[in-house]
Design a protein around this motif. Sequence first.
Motif, PDB file in Angstrom:
ATOM      1  N   SER A  46       0.811  -1.216   0.000  1.00  0.00           N
ATOM      2  CA  SER A  46       0.000   0.000   0.000  1.00  0.00           C
ATOM      3  C   SER A  46       0.843   1.264   0.000  1.00  0.00           C
ATOM      4  O   SER A  46       0.370   2.330  -0.337  1.00  0.00           O
ATOM      5  CB  SER A  46      -0.953   0.001   1.200  1.00  0.00           C
ATOM      6  OG  SER A  46      -0.204   0.026   2.399  1.00  0.00           O
ATOM      7  N   SER A  47       2.109   1.178   0.406  1.00  0.00           N
ATOM      8  CA  SER A  47       2.939   2.374   0.452  1.00  0.00           C
ATOM      9  C   SER A  47       3.705   2.593  -0.844  1.00  0.00           C
ATOM     10  O   SER A  47       4.456   3.543  -0.950  1.00  0.00           O
ATOM     11  CB  SER A  47       3.921   2.277   1.627  1.00  0.00           C
ATOM     12  OG  SER A  47       4.809   1.193   1.406  1.00  0.00           O
TER      13      SER A  47
ATOM     14  N   TYR B 124       3.281   3.893  -3.765  1.00  0.00           N
ATOM     15  CA  TYR B 124       2.695   4.793  -4.750  1.00  0.00           C
ATOM     16  C   TYR B 124       3.462   6.105  -4.789  1.00  0.00           C
ATOM     17  O   TYR B 124       3.925   6.602  -3.767  1.00  0.00           O
ATOM     18  CB  TYR B 124       1.237   5.110  -4.396  1.00  0.00           C
ATOM     19  CG  TYR B 124       0.313   3.930  -4.551  1.00  0.00           C
ATOM     20  CD1 TYR B 124      -0.213   3.605  -5.791  1.00  0.00           C
ATOM     21  CD2 TYR B 124      -0.040   3.151  -3.463  1.00  0.00           C
ATOM     22  CE1 TYR B 124      -1.060   2.526  -5.953  1.00  0.00           C
ATOM     23  CE2 TYR B 124      -0.884   2.065  -3.608  1.00  0.00           C
ATOM     24  CZ  TYR B 124      -1.388   1.765  -4.858  1.00  0.00           C
ATOM     25  OH  TYR B 124      -2.218   0.693  -5.008  1.00  0.00           O
TER      26      TYR B 124
ATOM     27  N   THR C  51       3.399  10.077  -5.177  1.00  0.00           N
ATOM     28  CA  THR C  51       2.446  11.146  -4.878  1.00  0.00           C
ATOM     29  C   THR C  51       3.049  12.477  -5.315  1.00  0.00           C
ATOM     30  O   THR C  51       4.258  12.594  -5.498  1.00  0.00           O
ATOM     31  CB  THR C  51       2.114  11.216  -3.369  1.00  0.00           C
ATOM     32  OG1 THR C  51       3.320  11.409  -2.632  1.00  0.00           O
ATOM     33  CG2 THR C  51       1.418   9.964  -2.894  1.00  0.00           C
TER      34      THR C  51
ATOM     35  N   ARG D 201      -2.284   9.166  -6.143  1.00  0.00           N
ATOM     36  CA  ARG D 201      -1.598   7.895  -5.879  1.00  0.00           C
ATOM     37  C   ARG D 201      -1.339   7.277  -7.240  1.00  0.00           C
ATOM     38  O   ARG D 201      -2.266   6.875  -7.933  1.00  0.00           O
ATOM     39  CB  ARG D 201      -2.472   6.967  -5.041  1.00  0.00           C
ATOM     40  CG  ARG D 201      -2.610   7.393  -3.616  1.00  0.00           C
ATOM     41  CD  ARG D 201      -3.623   6.549  -2.874  1.00  0.00           C
ATOM     42  NE  ARG D 201      -3.489   5.119  -3.121  1.00  0.00           N
ATOM     43  CZ  ARG D 201      -3.355   4.205  -2.182  1.00  0.00           C
ATOM     44  NH1 ARG D 201      -3.361   4.555  -0.925  1.00  0.00           N
ATOM     45  NH2 ARG D 201      -3.235   2.932  -2.482  1.00  0.00           N
TER      46      ARG D 201
ATOM     47  N   LYS E  44       0.818   4.479  -9.580  1.00  0.00           N
ATOM     48  CA  LYS E  44       1.561   3.229  -9.515  1.00  0.00           C
ATOM     49  C   LYS E  44       2.934   3.349 -10.164  1.00  0.00           C
ATOM     50  O   LYS E  44       3.890   2.743  -9.717  1.00  0.00           O
ATOM     51  CB  LYS E  44       0.784   2.102 -10.186  1.00  0.00           C
ATOM     52  CG  LYS E  44      -0.433   1.675  -9.414  1.00  0.00           C
ATOM     53  CD  LYS E  44      -1.125   0.533 -10.109  1.00  0.00           C
ATOM     54  CE  LYS E  44      -2.363   0.130  -9.347  1.00  0.00           C
ATOM     55  NZ  LYS E  44      -3.067  -0.970 -10.002  1.00  0.00           N
TER      56      LYS E  44
ATOM     57  N   PRO F 249       7.796   6.583  -3.805  1.00  0.00           N
ATOM     58  CA  PRO F 249       7.112   5.792  -2.767  1.00  0.00           C
ATOM     59  C   PRO F 249       8.067   5.425  -1.638  1.00  0.00           C
ATOM     60  O   PRO F 249       9.253   5.208  -1.864  1.00  0.00           O
ATOM     61  CB  PRO F 249       6.639   4.554  -3.503  1.00  0.00           C
ATOM     62  CG  PRO F 249       7.344   4.522  -4.799  1.00  0.00           C
ATOM     63  CD  PRO F 249       7.865   5.884  -5.073  1.00  0.00           C
TER      64      PRO F 249
END
Length: 120
Positions: free
Chosen positions: A44-45, A47, A49, A92, A94, A118
Motif C-alpha cells: 500500500s505504500s 505509490y 504522490t 496515488r 503506480k 514511494p
Amino acid sequence: MKTLTYILLFTFSSTFVLAQTGEITIDQDEKIEALLEIYKSAGSSGYYTIQVGFVSSNQKANDLRSLVNIDFPNLSSRVDFDSPTYRVKVGRFKTKLEGERKLQEVRRKYPAAMLLKPKK
C-alpha cells in the motif's frame, strides 16, 4: 454380438463401481498468513504522490488542500505532518510515468509541486 454387448456393458459399469472418491486437505503453516498480511501492508505504500506545497500551520494546510480539491477533484488529497511542517499531497500513482504526466498538469496551477517517490 450379444456376448460383445455384455462384455462392453460389464466393462463400463465396473469402471463406475470401482471409481475412487477422495477428499483433499491442505495443511498450511500459520506463518504464511502473517507473511501475506505483511506483504499486503507493504504494497500500500508503493505509490508515487505529488506534493503540492508545505506550510507551517494546520489551518493553512487545510486551506491549501481545499483549493487543490477544487482544482483537481478527481485526485485524492491529504495533509501529512512532518515536523515542523504540514505537507499537502495529491494522487496515488503506480508508476513514475503516471505521476510525471499528472505533475505537469498540477504544476500549471502550483509551480512548486514535486513528485515524491514511494516509501519502502
